[in-house]
Design a protein around this motif. Structure first.
Motif, PDB file in Angstrom:
ATOM      1  N   GLY A  12      10.738   2.739 -26.715  1.00  0.00           N
ATOM      2  CA  GLY A  12       9.895   1.653 -26.226  1.00  0.00           C
ATOM      3  C   GLY A  12       9.860   0.500 -27.213  1.00  0.00           C
ATOM      4  O   GLY A  12      10.859   0.193 -27.855  1.00  0.00           O
ATOM      5  N   ASN A  13       8.697  -0.124 -27.354  1.00  0.00           N
ATOM      6  CA  ASN A  13       8.551  -1.197 -28.332  1.00  0.00           C
ATOM      7  C   ASN A  13       8.377  -0.604 -29.737  1.00  0.00           C
ATOM      8  O   ASN A  13       8.377   0.610 -29.923  1.00  0.00           O
ATOM      9  CB  ASN A  13       7.382  -2.114 -27.964  1.00  0.00           C
ATOM     10  CG  ASN A  13       6.073  -1.338 -27.820  1.00  0.00           C
ATOM     11  OD1 ASN A  13       5.807  -0.401 -28.572  1.00  0.00           O
ATOM     12  ND2 ASN A  13       5.256  -1.718 -26.854  1.00  0.00           N
ATOM     13  N   LYS A  14       8.210  -1.473 -30.727  1.00  0.00           N
ATOM     14  CA  LYS A  14       8.131  -1.002 -32.114  1.00  0.00           C
ATOM     15  C   LYS A  14       6.955  -0.065 -32.340  1.00  0.00           C
ATOM     16  O   LYS A  14       7.065   0.921 -33.080  1.00  0.00           O
ATOM     17  CB  LYS A  14       8.038  -2.203 -33.059  1.00  0.00           C
ATOM     18  CG  LYS A  14       9.316  -3.014 -33.158  1.00  0.00           C
ATOM     19  CD  LYS A  14       9.177  -4.132 -34.169  1.00  0.00           C
ATOM     20  CE  LYS A  14      10.477  -4.926 -34.283  1.00  0.00           C
ATOM     21  NZ  LYS A  14      10.361  -6.037 -35.270  1.00  0.00           N
ATOM     22  N   PHE A  15       5.820  -0.340 -31.694  1.00  0.00           N
ATOM     23  CA  PHE A  15       4.649   0.520 -31.873  1.00  0.00           C
ATOM     24  C   PHE A  15       4.903   1.912 -31.304  1.00  0.00           C
ATOM     25  O   PHE A  15       4.607   2.932 -31.948  1.00  0.00           O
ATOM     26  CB  PHE A  15       3.421  -0.102 -31.211  1.00  0.00           C
ATOM     27  CG  PHE A  15       2.235   0.827 -31.181  1.00  0.00           C
ATOM     28  CD1 PHE A  15       1.511   1.086 -32.334  1.00  0.00           C
ATOM     29  CD2 PHE A  15       1.869   1.472 -29.998  1.00  0.00           C
ATOM     30  CE1 PHE A  15       0.425   1.958 -32.321  1.00  0.00           C
ATOM     31  CE2 PHE A  15       0.788   2.336 -29.977  1.00  0.00           C
ATOM     32  CZ  PHE A  15       0.063   2.577 -31.138  1.00  0.00           C
ATOM     33  N   ILE A  16       5.467   1.955 -30.093  1.00  0.00           N
ATOM     34  CA  ILE A  16       5.738   3.240 -29.450  1.00  0.00           C
ATOM     35  C   ILE A  16       6.759   4.033 -30.261  1.00  0.00           C
ATOM     36  O   ILE A  16       6.613   5.247 -30.462  1.00  0.00           O
ATOM     37  CB  ILE A  16       6.227   3.028 -28.006  1.00  0.00           C
ATOM     38  CG1 ILE A  16       5.075   2.550 -27.107  1.00  0.00           C
ATOM     39  CG2 ILE A  16       6.822   4.312 -27.443  1.00  0.00           C
ATOM     40  CD1 ILE A  16       3.980   3.569 -26.897  1.00  0.00           C
ATOM     41  N   ASP A  17       7.795   3.356 -30.738  1.00  0.00           N
ATOM     42  CA  ASP A  17       8.802   4.041 -31.542  1.00  0.00           C
ATOM     43  C   ASP A  17       8.202   4.568 -32.846  1.00  0.00           C
ATOM     44  O   ASP A  17       8.517   5.677 -33.281  1.00  0.00           O
ATOM     45  CB  ASP A  17       9.964   3.096 -31.856  1.00  0.00           C
ATOM     46  CG  ASP A  17      10.828   2.821 -30.633  1.00  0.00           C
ATOM     47  OD1 ASP A  17      10.679   3.546 -29.647  1.00  0.00           O
ATOM     48  OD2 ASP A  17      11.631   1.878 -30.678  1.00  0.00           O
ATOM     49  N   PHE A  18       7.342   3.769 -33.478  1.00  0.00           N
ATOM     50  CA  PHE A  18       6.673   4.205 -34.710  1.00  0.00           C
ATOM     51  C   PHE A  18       5.822   5.439 -34.436  1.00  0.00           C
ATOM     52  O   PHE A  18       5.842   6.420 -35.200  1.00  0.00           O
ATOM     53  CB  PHE A  18       5.806   3.078 -35.262  1.00  0.00           C
ATOM     54  CG  PHE A  18       4.981   3.477 -36.459  1.00  0.00           C
ATOM     55  CD1 PHE A  18       5.558   3.559 -37.726  1.00  0.00           C
ATOM     56  CD2 PHE A  18       3.630   3.793 -36.315  1.00  0.00           C
ATOM     57  CE1 PHE A  18       4.802   3.946 -38.832  1.00  0.00           C
ATOM     58  CE2 PHE A  18       2.873   4.175 -37.410  1.00  0.00           C
ATOM     59  CZ  PHE A  18       3.462   4.255 -38.675  1.00  0.00           C
ATOM     60  N   LEU A  19       5.088   5.414 -33.335  1.00  0.00           N
ATOM     61  CA  LEU A  19       4.239   6.543 -32.959  1.00  0.00           C
ATOM     62  C   LEU A  19       5.086   7.785 -32.697  1.00  0.00           C
ATOM     63  O   LEU A  19       4.749   8.894 -33.140  1.00  0.00           O
ATOM     64  CB  LEU A  19       3.425   6.181 -31.711  1.00  0.00           C
ATOM     65  CG  LEU A  19       2.392   7.201 -31.225  1.00  0.00           C
ATOM     66  CD1 LEU A  19       1.312   7.423 -32.273  1.00  0.00           C
ATOM     67  CD2 LEU A  19       1.768   6.730 -29.911  1.00  0.00           C
ATOM     68  N   ALA A  20       6.205   7.607 -31.987  1.00  0.00           N
ATOM     69  CA  ALA A  20       7.061   8.735 -31.646  1.00  0.00           C
ATOM     70  C   ALA A  20       7.685   9.371 -32.876  1.00  0.00           C
ATOM     71  O   ALA A  20       7.813  10.603 -32.956  1.00  0.00           O
ATOM     72  CB  ALA A  20       8.154   8.279 -30.689  1.00  0.00           C
ATOM     73  N   ASN A  21       8.060   8.554 -33.849  1.00  0.00           N
ATOM     74  CA  ASN A  21       8.778   9.063 -35.022  1.00  0.00           C
ATOM     75  C   ASN A  21       7.877   9.520 -36.157  1.00  0.00           C
ATOM     76  O   ASN A  21       8.326  10.236 -37.056  1.00  0.00           O
ATOM     77  CB  ASN A  21       9.747   7.995 -35.527  1.00  0.00           C
ATOM     78  CG  ASN A  21      10.945   7.816 -34.608  1.00  0.00           C
ATOM     79  OD1 ASN A  21      11.759   8.714 -34.467  1.00  0.00           O
ATOM     80  ND2 ASN A  21      11.047   6.653 -33.974  1.00  0.00           N
ATOM     81  N   THR A  22       6.613   9.117 -36.141  1.00  0.00           N
ATOM     82  CA  THR A  22       5.715   9.494 -37.235  1.00  0.00           C
ATOM     83  C   THR A  22       4.619  10.459 -36.808  1.00  0.00           C
ATOM     84  O   THR A  22       4.107  11.216 -37.635  1.00  0.00           O
ATOM     85  CB  THR A  22       5.047   8.248 -37.842  1.00  0.00           C
ATOM     86  OG1 THR A  22       4.303   7.555 -36.822  1.00  0.00           O
ATOM     87  CG2 THR A  22       6.083   7.316 -38.434  1.00  0.00           C
ATOM     88  N   LEU A  23       4.263  10.444 -35.533  1.00  0.00           N
ATOM     89  CA  LEU A  23       3.159  11.290 -35.085  1.00  0.00           C
ATOM     90  C   LEU A  23       3.605  12.287 -34.032  1.00  0.00           C
ATOM     91  O   LEU A  23       3.725  13.483 -34.296  1.00  0.00           O
ATOM     92  CB  LEU A  23       2.017  10.408 -34.555  1.00  0.00           C
ATOM     93  CG  LEU A  23       0.668  11.103 -34.348  1.00  0.00           C
ATOM     94  CD1 LEU A  23       0.182  11.686 -35.681  1.00  0.00           C
ATOM     95  CD2 LEU A  23      -0.354  10.108 -33.787  1.00  0.00           C
ATOM     96  N   SER A  24       3.910  11.785 -32.822  1.00  0.00           N
ATOM     97  CA  SER A  24       4.282  12.682 -31.737  1.00  0.00           C
ATOM     98  C   SER A  24       4.992  11.905 -30.631  1.00  0.00           C
ATOM     99  O   SER A  24       4.426  10.968 -30.065  1.00  0.00           O
ATOM    100  CB  SER A  24       3.040  13.365 -31.147  1.00  0.00           C
ATOM    101  OG  SER A  24       3.343  14.024 -29.932  1.00  0.00           O
ATOM    102  N   TRP A  25       6.232  12.298 -30.341  1.00  0.00           N
ATOM    103  CA  TRP A  25       6.945  11.617 -29.274  1.00  0.00           C
ATOM    104  C   TRP A  25       6.331  11.946 -27.916  1.00  0.00           C
ATOM    105  O   TRP A  25       6.372  11.130 -26.984  1.00  0.00           O
ATOM    106  CB  TRP A  25       8.432  11.948 -29.294  1.00  0.00           C
ATOM    107  CG  TRP A  25       8.808  13.357 -28.878  1.00  0.00           C
ATOM    108  CD1 TRP A  25       9.074  14.401 -29.683  1.00  0.00           C
ATOM    109  CD2 TRP A  25       8.985  13.829 -27.534  1.00  0.00           C
ATOM    110  NE1 TRP A  25       9.398  15.515 -28.954  1.00  0.00           N
ATOM    111  CE2 TRP A  25       9.362  15.192 -27.620  1.00  0.00           C
ATOM    112  CE3 TRP A  25       8.871  13.245 -26.280  1.00  0.00           C
ATOM    113  CZ2 TRP A  25       9.613  15.967 -26.499  1.00  0.00           C
ATOM    114  CZ3 TRP A  25       9.127  14.024 -25.147  1.00  0.00           C
ATOM    115  CH2 TRP A  25       9.497  15.372 -25.259  1.00  0.00           C
TER     116      TRP A  25
END
Length: 320
Positions: free
Chosen positions: A293-306
């Motif tokens: 997705g956007n940068k926020f979604i990608d950050f969330l997926a890669n650092t917390l939970s996809w």
């Protein structure tokens, strides 16, 4: 050129072929059961030497196979009925391939909407940043599919290629059972049967996009996802039999994870199929870096939970 209900753009696409600076061209159009007058439009070009054939609706892959069986030339250029070739496209590629008939060539592609010269045009050459002027097949596949970096994978549009017919015959016909990414599966075989790949950026093509970022060949939903799984399985079978199978294992595992993510959470049964296949290929569970997705979604997926990131995307889609 396979044609199915493409009457709105067909004439423009045909003209882009007839106006090629390379003149020794045989244009074969296979109408795949159109109902919008496409066949009648195509027949208007017979006086210019265009060869027109028709069949009952069996899909683009079937139409391409029919066209290939009728082709008398030594080189093959595929073109969908809503896309365009730049005037010197074939000339530039033939200058290289005429002396290297065991290799294939491709160039840059420009995405456009209504007009090719407008503010909406986008040069789609992001996949070429690591590609050399000449590449060996395995190196090309590895680079294009994220085998050496975490960059998003790239693609080469079907009409960007020019291929000697002998290589295509060695690779085999289009897989008519596939309805999604059949071009990816087909050209994967073509690439593996070639000696080298020539990247000629100035041999331009134009890929028509629509307001919803789709094309005439785009589909969505569970049917699309199921078809995507079938195509990916076919590509995995091809690559995992090759001499570079070890490198390709990571690539194909990553692909199945990315497809699993697309299926989650709405099509959970398909998600499980893809996740199990990804783990089986690599022999262990190893998640790729996510671009969903956007940068926020990608950050969330890669650092917390996809899975959390996907659920947020899913909720947003339902709301909007």
């Amino acid at each position: 050129m396979p044609v199915y209900n493409s009457n709105r753009f067909l004439g423009e696409s045909i003209q882009s072929v007839l106006q090629q600076s390379y003149k020794n061209i045989e244009l074969i159009i296979v109408d795949d059961g159109s109902t919008d007058g496409s066949l009648q439009t195509a027949k208007q070009f017979e006086k210019f030497g265009v060869k027109i054939f028709s069949q009952k609706n069996r899909g683009a892959a079937s139409a391409r196979n029919k066209g290939l069986s009728l082709a008398t030339g030594s080189f093959i250029q595929y073109l969908d009925a809503d896309d365009l070739l730049e005037t010197n496209k074939i000339t530039i590629q033939m200058q290289v391939l005429k002396n290297d008939t065991k290799s294939i060539a491709f160039g840059d592609c420009i995405n456009f909407k209504e007009q090719i010269y407008s503010e909406n045009t986008i040069l789609n050459s992001h996949y070429c940043r690591d590609i050399k002027t000449t590449e060996k097949p395995d190196d090309f596949i590895i680079k294009m599919n994220g085998g050496i970096s975490d960059l998003p994978t790239g693609m080469v549009e079907i009409h960007s290629w020019l291929c000697p017919k002998n290589i295509i015959e060695e690779a085999g016909p289009w897989n008519e059972k596939l309805t999604v990414d059949d071009d990816g599966e087909f050209f994967l075989r073509v690439i593996l049967n070639s000696r080298r790949i020539h990247y000629l950026p100035k041999s331009l093509t134009y890929y028509r996009k629509y307001n919803d970022n789709s094309s005439l060949s785009n589909n969505t939903g569970k049917k699309n996802l199921t078809a995507s799984i079938d195509s990916l399985k076919s590509k995995a079978d091809i690559l995992l039999r090759s001499k570079s199978a070890f490198v390709y294992k990571k690539i194909m595992s990553d692909y199945f994870w990315q497809l699993a993510i697309r299926c989650y959470p709405d099509e959970y049964d398909l998600y499980e199929i893809c996740a199990k296949k990804a783990i089986k290929i690599l022999g262990r569970k190893k998640l790729p870096k996510f671009y969903i997705g956007n940068k926020f979604i990608d950050f969330l997926a890669n650092t917390l939970s996809w899975k959390l990131a996907r659920r947020l995307q899913y909720i947003k889609q339902k709301i909007t």
